[in-house]
Design a protein around this motif. Sequence first.
Motif, PDB file in Angstrom:
ATOM      1  N   GLU A  72       0.860  -1.121  -0.164  1.00 39.45           N
ATOM      2  CA  GLU A  72       0.095  -0.019   0.048  1.00 39.45           C
ATOM      3  C   GLU A  72       0.770   1.304   0.106  1.00 39.45           C
ATOM      4  OE1 GLU A  72      -4.265  -1.175   2.202  1.00 39.45           O
ATOM      5  OE2 GLU A  72      -2.416  -0.990   3.597  1.00 39.45           O
ATOM      6  N   THR A 100     -13.547   2.240  -3.383  1.00 41.81           N
ATOM      7  CA  THR A 100     -12.942   1.075  -3.469  1.00 41.81           C
ATOM      8  C   THR A 100     -11.733   1.312  -4.313  1.00 41.81           C
ATOM      9  OG1 THR A 100     -14.163  -0.087  -5.228  1.00 41.81           O
ATOM     10  CG2 THR A 100     -14.806  -0.329  -2.969  1.00 41.81           C
ATOM     11  N   PHE A 104      -5.505  -0.617  -1.824  1.00 41.63           N
ATOM     12  CA  PHE A 104      -5.863   0.091  -0.388  1.00 41.63           C
ATOM     13  C   PHE A 104      -7.305  -0.684  -0.012  1.00 41.63           C
ATOM     14  CE2 PHE A 104      -3.966   3.775  -2.696  1.00 41.63           C
ATOM     15  CZ  PHE A 104      -2.727   3.674  -1.862  1.00 41.63           C
ATOM     16  N   ASN A 105      -7.089  -0.920   1.376  1.00 35.78           N
ATOM     17  CA  ASN A 105      -8.407  -1.401   1.952  1.00 35.78           C
ATOM     18  C   ASN A 105      -9.623  -0.190   2.249  1.00 35.78           C
ATOM     19  OD1 ASN A 105      -7.839   0.405   4.235  1.00 35.78           O
ATOM     20  ND2 ASN A 105      -6.666  -1.376   5.409  1.00 35.78           N
ATOM     21  N   ARG A 106     -10.550  -0.362   2.151  1.00 32.66           N
ATOM     22  CA  ARG A 106     -11.800   0.675   2.392  1.00 32.66           C
ATOM     23  C   ARG A 106     -11.393   1.865   3.021  1.00 32.66           C
ATOM     24  NH1 ARG A 106     -17.084  -1.726   3.020  1.00 32.66           N
ATOM     25  NH2 ARG A 106     -17.142  -2.373   1.011  1.00 32.66           N
ATOM     26  N   GLU A 107     -11.103   1.832   4.296  1.00 30.77           N
ATOM     27  CA  GLU A 107     -10.782   2.831   5.242  1.00 30.77           C
ATOM     28  C   GLU A 107      -9.429   3.527   4.658  1.00 30.77           C
ATOM     29  OE1 GLU A 107     -10.636  -0.405   6.726  1.00 30.77           O
ATOM     30  OE2 GLU A 107     -12.905  -0.356   7.284  1.00 30.77           O
ATOM     31  N   ASN A 108      -8.555   3.164   4.351  1.00 32.38           N
ATOM     32  CA  ASN A 108      -7.453   3.864   3.865  1.00 32.38           C
ATOM     33  C   ASN A 108      -7.749   4.661   2.605  1.00 32.38           C
ATOM     34  OD1 ASN A 108      -5.616   3.246   5.795  1.00 32.38           O
ATOM     35  ND2 ASN A 108      -4.959   1.791   4.759  1.00 32.38           N
ATOM     36  N   THR A 109      -8.564   3.909   1.640  1.00 29.15           N
ATOM     37  CA  THR A 109      -9.170   4.602   0.464  1.00 29.15           C
ATOM     38  C   THR A 109      -9.975   5.901   0.784  1.00 29.15           C
ATOM     39  OG1 THR A 109      -9.188   2.766  -0.641  1.00 29.15           O
ATOM     40  CG2 THR A 109     -10.264   4.245  -1.739  1.00 29.15           C
TER      41      THR A 109
END
Length: 120
Positions: A72, A100, A104-109
């Motif tokens: 990431e 999405t 990256f995961n959803r929170e980081n995105t």
Amino acid sequence: MKGWLILGLLIGAVYYLYNNTDVFDEQKAEAQTQYSQLQNKVKSMTGTQAIKSNDWTASIRNQFRDRMSKSELEELELIISGRETVSDFKDNFCEDSIPTHPVFNRENTRLLCDTLPDEA
């Protein structure tokens, strides 16, 4: 009354010597340098100088360093490498209500979408 006349004559003579001759040139220069040094000292003590920092990439790196994995972070470096890549990321991944991204995961995105500047 005699004292006031003498004082007036002395002040007049000093005024004439100061303005119309070069008798006091050294003293004038010294007084001017001391006055400008005093002004500079007061200005440095009271003046604030704002330094604008436009290095948003460093703050984003620091913010995401602990939250992201190595892959990431590599993807983040690619995104923040230029204005075009930032605007491409925002156009492609930040338009949805639930963003999405393949890396990256959803929170980081979501946080990236909120953190990246609109005009890098």
